[in-house]
Design a protein around this motif. Structure first.
Motif, PDB file in Angstrom:
ATOM      1  N   SER A  45       0.825  -1.213   0.000  1.00 45.06           N
ATOM      2  CA  SER A  45       0.000   0.000   0.000  1.00 45.06           C
ATOM      3  C   SER A  45       0.857   1.260   0.000  1.00 45.06           C
ATOM      4  N   GLN A 130      -3.698   0.806  -6.302  1.00 40.88           N
ATOM      5  CA  GLN A 130      -3.105   1.178  -5.021  1.00 40.88           C
ATOM      6  C   GLN A 130      -4.153   1.778  -4.108  1.00 40.88           C
ATOM      7  N   SER A 131      -5.082   2.549  -4.680  1.00 34.23           N
ATOM      8  CA  SER A 131      -6.142   3.179  -3.889  1.00 34.23           C
ATOM      9  C   SER A 131      -7.102   2.164  -3.287  1.00 34.23           C
ATOM     10  N   SER A 134      -6.392   1.195   0.662  1.00 34.80           N
ATOM     11  CA  SER A 134      -6.277   2.381   1.509  1.00 34.80           C
ATOM     12  C   SER A 134      -7.272   2.265   2.655  1.00 34.80           C
ATOM     13  N   ASN A 158      -2.492   4.827  -9.772  1.00 31.88           N
ATOM     14  CA  ASN A 158      -2.233   5.798  -8.699  1.00 31.88           C
ATOM     15  C   ASN A 158      -0.774   6.233  -8.591  1.00 31.88           C
TER      16      ASN A 158
END
Length: 330
Positions: A45, A130-131, A134, A158
């Motif tokens: 992350s 990647q988002s 989160s 991202n």
């Protein structure tokens, strides 16, 4: 003795995946007649490099974003999807070639999953941007690893990579093929893109470069996509000259830049393509821009040029047709 040797091999994989090759994957560590375990170079992350070990083929997959679902359908692994979700940037219109396979998908959620639902699905792999990993969506990659769940983050999402390239999409497809032991299928997808790029390069060799601008209307502002983005690499590979300017420009700057070709990014689905370019054609202030006068303003769906996966071929063809209208339909 054999058990001891096998334990050593597994330990080597876990402590570094030292067989990494240029594609970002690791050669499968084989016992006799086995494929798994394998190790895939990916990310956490926090955008740190991660060596992700797969001890078996995933069977219960969470696929966050349309292009990920389509990648799994492209390699005949749609039945492994136990949960899928669209994003605000997805067209929500699956490619026609997957018409029958779509019927085998579970009910698709809206933009984001909630954590409780995903835990209920009991996934063994989550694939997303990647988002996705989160705090406001599905928590961190570490959260899932502690629960024995593999993760995979799409490389071109991202801004994980400082410069996005078509080769990164090859890597994504290659990795998916490796994870599911479907290398033949993904090799065909990759070769189709490579062949198209090579064909356009051959057919347009020696031509004068056209000045290109890729823009997206964001509220009242205009955002541009530069050479650090995947779409910038697509245009470059096809022989276009991407105009370098600020990340955010105003109408006056667009007029001054006077591009030969304008591509307008559409993040609202294929049916909204006409609406996207009308923002340029209907603005009287833009009437003397070379691209407007010559009717060379084209829409391009975001999913064709951002973490595009199997849709990379569509992005290449869309840019090809805009740069070289005579090649449309070839």
């Amino acid at each position: 003795m054999m058990k001891f040797i096998w334990l050593i091999i597994i330990t080597v994989i876990i402590n570094g995946c030292g067989l990494a090759n240029k594609e970002g994957t690791v050669a499968a560590v084989k016992e006799k007649n086995t494929y798994y375990p394998i190790c895939i170079k990916n990310y956490t992350s926090n955008r740190e490099i991660l060596n992700e070990i797969f001890y078996k083929k995933p069977e219960r997959v969470i696929a966050h974003h349309q292009n990920i679902m389509e990648a799994l359908m492209a390699i005949d692994e749609e039945e492994t999807i136990v949960g899928g979700a669209f994003a605000g940037t997805d067209t929500r219109e699956f490619s026609a070639q997957y018409k029958d396979k779509v019927k085998r998908l579970p009910e698709i959620n809206g933009f984001n999953f909630d954590l409780e639902t995903v835990l209920m699905y009991r996934p063994d792999l989550i694939i997303g941007w990647q988002s996705t990993f989160s705090s406001r969506v599905l928590r961190s990659t570490d959260f899932w690893h502690k629960r024995g769940v593999n993760t995979y983050i799409v490389p071109n999402s991202n801004s994980i990579l400082p410069i996005g390239t078509v080769e990164d999409e090859y890597r994504f497809l290659h990795d998916i093929g490796s994870i599911f032991n479907r290398q033949k299928e993904t090799a065909m997808l990759i070769n189709e893109i490579k062949d198209e790029v090579a064909y356009v390069q051959e057919q347009t060799k020696g031509r004068k470069q056209q000045r290109v601008l890729i823009i997206e209307f964001m509220g009242r502002g205009i955002t541009t996509y530069d050479k650090t983005r995947l779409c910038g690499d697509m245009v470059k590979k096809l022989g276009g000259q991407l105009i370098e300017c600020g990340r955010n420009i105003d109408a006056e700057t667009l007029i001054t830049l006077n591009p030969d070709v304008i591509f307008v990014v559409n993040a609202k689905g294929l049916l909204a393509n006409d609406v996207a370019i009308e923002k340029v054609y209907n603005n009287k202030a833009f009437k003397n821009i070379r691209a407007v006068k010559n009717k060379r303003v084209y829409p391009i769906p975001l999913i064709f040029m951002y973490a595009s996966g199997t849709r990379t071929i569509d992005g290449i063809k869309t840019f090809r047709d805009g740069l070289y209208p005579e090649m449309k339909g070839w």
